[in-house]
Design a protein around this motif. Structure first.
Motif, PDB file in Angstrom:
ATOM      1  N   ASN A  85       0.842  -1.205   0.000  1.00  0.00           N
ATOM      2  CA  ASN A  85       0.000   0.000   0.000  1.00  0.00           C
ATOM      3  C   ASN A  85       0.872   1.248   0.000  1.00  0.00           C
ATOM      4  O   ASN A  85       1.995   1.233   0.469  1.00  0.00           O
ATOM      5  CB  ASN A  85      -0.884   0.022   1.243  1.00  0.00           C
ATOM      6  CG  ASN A  85      -1.974  -1.018   1.173  1.00  0.00           C
ATOM      7  OD1 ASN A  85      -2.536  -1.250   0.112  1.00  0.00           O
ATOM      8  ND2 ASN A  85      -2.261  -1.659   2.290  1.00  0.00           N
ATOM      9  N   VAL A  86       0.304   2.322  -0.517  1.00  0.00           N
ATOM     10  CA  VAL A  86       1.000   3.593  -0.517  1.00  0.00           C
ATOM     11  C   VAL A  86       0.845   4.189   0.883  1.00  0.00           C
ATOM     12  O   VAL A  86      -0.184   4.002   1.530  1.00  0.00           O
ATOM     13  CB  VAL A  86       0.344   4.526  -1.561  1.00  0.00           C
ATOM     14  CG1 VAL A  86       0.986   5.885  -1.559  1.00  0.00           C
ATOM     15  CG2 VAL A  86       0.419   3.885  -2.938  1.00  0.00           C
ATOM     16  N   LEU A 132       0.119  11.451   1.818  1.00  0.00           N
ATOM     17  CA  LEU A 132      -0.902  12.048   0.953  1.00  0.00           C
ATOM     18  C   LEU A 132      -1.890  12.931   1.714  1.00  0.00           C
ATOM     19  O   LEU A 132      -2.848  13.425   1.149  1.00  0.00           O
ATOM     20  CB  LEU A 132      -1.657  10.949   0.207  1.00  0.00           C
ATOM     21  CG  LEU A 132      -0.794  10.164  -0.787  1.00  0.00           C
ATOM     22  CD1 LEU A 132      -1.602   9.061  -1.432  1.00  0.00           C
ATOM     23  CD2 LEU A 132      -0.252  11.071  -1.877  1.00  0.00           C
ATOM     24  N   ALA A 159      -6.762   3.629  -7.498  1.00  0.00           N
ATOM     25  CA  ALA A 159      -6.522   4.488  -6.324  1.00  0.00           C
ATOM     26  C   ALA A 159      -7.151   3.859  -5.068  1.00  0.00           C
ATOM     27  O   ALA A 159      -6.521   3.816  -4.015  1.00  0.00           O
ATOM     28  CB  ALA A 159      -7.090   5.883  -6.572  1.00  0.00           C
ATOM     29  N   GLN A 193      -5.276   1.038  -3.638  1.00  0.00           N
ATOM     30  CA  GLN A 193      -4.047   1.400  -2.924  1.00  0.00           C
ATOM     31  C   GLN A 193      -4.284   1.904  -1.503  1.00  0.00           C
ATOM     32  O   GLN A 193      -3.343   2.134  -0.760  1.00  0.00           O
ATOM     33  CB  GLN A 193      -3.292   2.469  -3.719  1.00  0.00           C
ATOM     34  CG  GLN A 193      -2.605   1.889  -4.940  1.00  0.00           C
ATOM     35  CD  GLN A 193      -1.904   2.943  -5.744  1.00  0.00           C
ATOM     36  OE1 GLN A 193      -2.313   4.100  -5.761  1.00  0.00           O
ATOM     37  NE2 GLN A 193      -0.843   2.556  -6.413  1.00  0.00           N
ATOM     38  N   PHE A 232      -7.028  10.850   1.048  1.00  0.00           N
ATOM     39  CA  PHE A 232      -6.104  10.067   0.231  1.00  0.00           C
ATOM     40  C   PHE A 232      -6.570  10.039  -1.231  1.00  0.00           C
ATOM     41  O   PHE A 232      -5.800  10.288  -2.151  1.00  0.00           O
ATOM     42  CB  PHE A 232      -6.040   8.645   0.813  1.00  0.00           C
ATOM     43  CG  PHE A 232      -5.239   7.645   0.021  1.00  0.00           C
ATOM     44  CD1 PHE A 232      -3.931   7.354   0.368  1.00  0.00           C
ATOM     45  CD2 PHE A 232      -5.812   6.960  -1.047  1.00  0.00           C
ATOM     46  CE1 PHE A 232      -3.195   6.414  -0.357  1.00  0.00           C
ATOM     47  CE2 PHE A 232      -5.084   6.013  -1.776  1.00  0.00           C
ATOM     48  CZ  PHE A 232      -3.775   5.740  -1.421  1.00  0.00           C
ATOM     49  N   LEU A 233      -7.847   9.740  -1.417  1.00  0.00           N
ATOM     50  CA  LEU A 233      -8.366   9.600  -2.783  1.00  0.00           C
ATOM     51  C   LEU A 233      -8.340  10.933  -3.535  1.00  0.00           C
ATOM     52  O   LEU A 233      -8.013  10.985  -4.713  1.00  0.00           O
ATOM     53  CB  LEU A 233      -9.788   9.021  -2.755  1.00  0.00           C
ATOM     54  CG  LEU A 233      -9.860   7.563  -2.277  1.00  0.00           C
ATOM     55  CD1 LEU A 233     -11.306   7.136  -2.047  1.00  0.00           C
ATOM     56  CD2 LEU A 233      -9.193   6.634  -3.288  1.00  0.00           C
ATOM     57  N   LYS A 242      -6.256  13.380  -3.132  1.00  0.00           N
ATOM     58  CA  LYS A 242      -4.872  13.668  -3.479  1.00  0.00           C
ATOM     59  C   LYS A 242      -4.376  12.750  -4.598  1.00  0.00           C
ATOM     60  O   LYS A 242      -3.748  13.177  -5.562  1.00  0.00           O
ATOM     61  CB  LYS A 242      -4.009  13.492  -2.229  1.00  0.00           C
ATOM     62  CG  LYS A 242      -2.550  13.722  -2.429  1.00  0.00           C
ATOM     63  CD  LYS A 242      -2.224  15.180  -2.344  1.00  0.00           C
ATOM     64  CE  LYS A 242      -0.716  15.374  -2.404  1.00  0.00           C
ATOM     65  NZ  LYS A 242      -0.359  16.763  -2.202  1.00  0.00           N
ATOM     66  N   LYS A 243      -4.675  11.486  -4.456  1.00  0.00           N
ATOM     67  CA  LYS A 243      -4.210  10.482  -5.413  1.00  0.00           C
ATOM     68  C   LYS A 243      -4.806  10.722  -6.800  1.00  0.00           C
ATOM     69  O   LYS A 243      -4.160  10.506  -7.816  1.00  0.00           O
ATOM     70  CB  LYS A 243      -4.659   9.109  -4.880  1.00  0.00           C
ATOM     71  CG  LYS A 243      -3.980   7.932  -5.465  1.00  0.00           C
ATOM     72  CD  LYS A 243      -2.669   7.670  -4.804  1.00  0.00           C
ATOM     73  CE  LYS A 243      -1.833   6.825  -5.740  1.00  0.00           C
ATOM     74  NZ  LYS A 243      -0.420   6.939  -5.539  1.00  0.00           N
ATOM     75  N   LEU A 244      -6.065  11.163  -6.832  1.00  0.00           N
ATOM     76  CA  LEU A 244      -6.748  11.312  -8.122  1.00  0.00           C
ATOM     77  C   LEU A 244      -6.577  12.699  -8.744  1.00  0.00           C
ATOM     78  O   LEU A 244      -6.842  12.883  -9.927  1.00  0.00           O
ATOM     79  CB  LEU A 244      -8.241  11.000  -7.950  1.00  0.00           C
ATOM     80  CG  LEU A 244      -8.544   9.537  -7.609  1.00  0.00           C
ATOM     81  CD1 LEU A 244      -9.977   9.381  -7.127  1.00  0.00           C
ATOM     82  CD2 LEU A 244      -8.299   8.642  -8.828  1.00  0.00           C
TER      83      LEU A 244
END
Lengths: 80, 209
Positions: free
Chosen positions: B101-102, B107, B144, B147, B190-191, B193-195
């Motif tokens: 996992n990240v 994030l 995403a 992760q 998290f999502l 930022k990741k997306l």
């Protein structure tokens, strides 16, 4: 006035309607003077919605449904 | 049917469960019909694998059939079904090689010493509806979500995707309400930022058109 961190820490509670009216008003006040937090709020809300919509579209494949039906009928026959 | 049940559906369901416990097989039929899509969807969103989700669904339906007499009604029947589904899903996942996992901490938003945002935030939130029509978007989103660390992922899926209430999720996972809320918030952060890179690019592309 509350700072960005306090504001973003409470963002989910704010959007889910879980804050008391005073705290919610404090966040509104912060948003009025803070374009970065407005951008954060908008993108946070949108990414949450897009994820929800993308993942909600799960269909049970037909083969699974057929197998389940067979299985259930089999159990019933054995018991019945 | 949503699991945010109103009183009437809950009572009707409890009656079905009692009938099934008393040996009425038609009641089982109905219960299986109500739950199989929910079981499959939850398991699929956690495993991202059709065969695994299919196995899990079948296993859970067998467990319901064989173990319904052990259901004592201490919590809602639906919570019980969800717990069995999660256990079966995690058993499946345990046997697989896991991708690392990240780190979630990397994030989360960053602030200066006064608690003000340090990052430049681009607002890409407008006109994103058409994004969902692209298969690419779904893949990017699924990746995403995959992760996310397990603890946050399961809360995000139950609460935001399945649409269960915070109280219900706390009941299923046996977590406190603040713990559910905190995990959900971290997952959403998290999502976002990741997306963001993907959505920013989409936004600037559509603005040029």
């Amino acid at each position: 006035m509350i700072c960005c961190k306090e504001c973003l820490d409470l963002l989910s509670d704010y959007l889910d309607g879980d804050l008391d009216p005073q705290t919610s008003a404090d966040l509104d006040e912060h948003f009025q003077d803070c374009p970065p937090c407005i951008a954060f709020l908008n993108t946070f809300k949108t990414s949450t919605n897009l994820c929800r919509e993308a993942l909600r579209q799960v269909d049970v494949p037909e083969i699974v449904q057929i197998k389940m039906k067979e299985f259930i009928d089999q159990q019933k026959q054995e018991k019945g | 049917m949503s699991f945010t049940q109103n009183k009437e559906t809950k009572e009707a369901e409890e009656a079905l469960v009692r009938e099934f416990q008393a040996g009425n097989l038609d009641a089982y039929d109905k219960i299986a019909e109500i739950y199989q899509k929910k079981i499959y969807a939850l398991s699929f969103n956690l495993t991202r694998n059709t065969m695994d989700a299919q196995d899990v669904t079948q296993e859970v339906l067998i467990t319901l059939f064989k173990k319904v007499h052990t259901f004592k009604g201490k919590s809602a029947f639906s919570s019980w079904v969800y717990r069995i589904t999660l256990n079966a899903t995690y058993m499946k996942l345990r046997s697989k090689k896991k991708e690392p996992n990240v780190s979630l901490e990397d994030l989360l938003p960053s602030y200066n010493g006064f608690g003000y945002q340090q990052e430049k935030i681009q607002d890409w939130s407008e006109n994103t509806e058409s994004l969902l029509f692209a298969n690419e978007t779904r893949e990017v989103i699924q990746k995403a979500v995959d992760q996310l660390p397990e603890k946050e992922k399961v809360v995000f899926i139950l609460r935001d995707v399945e649409g269960l209430s915070t109280e219900k999720v706390s009941d299923i996972l046996e977590l406190t309400i603040p713990a559910v809320k905190s995990r959900l918030h971290r997952a959403r952060l998290f999502l976002r930022k990741k997306l963001s890179p993907y959505f920013e690019e989409y936004h600037s592309r559509s603005e040029k058109q």
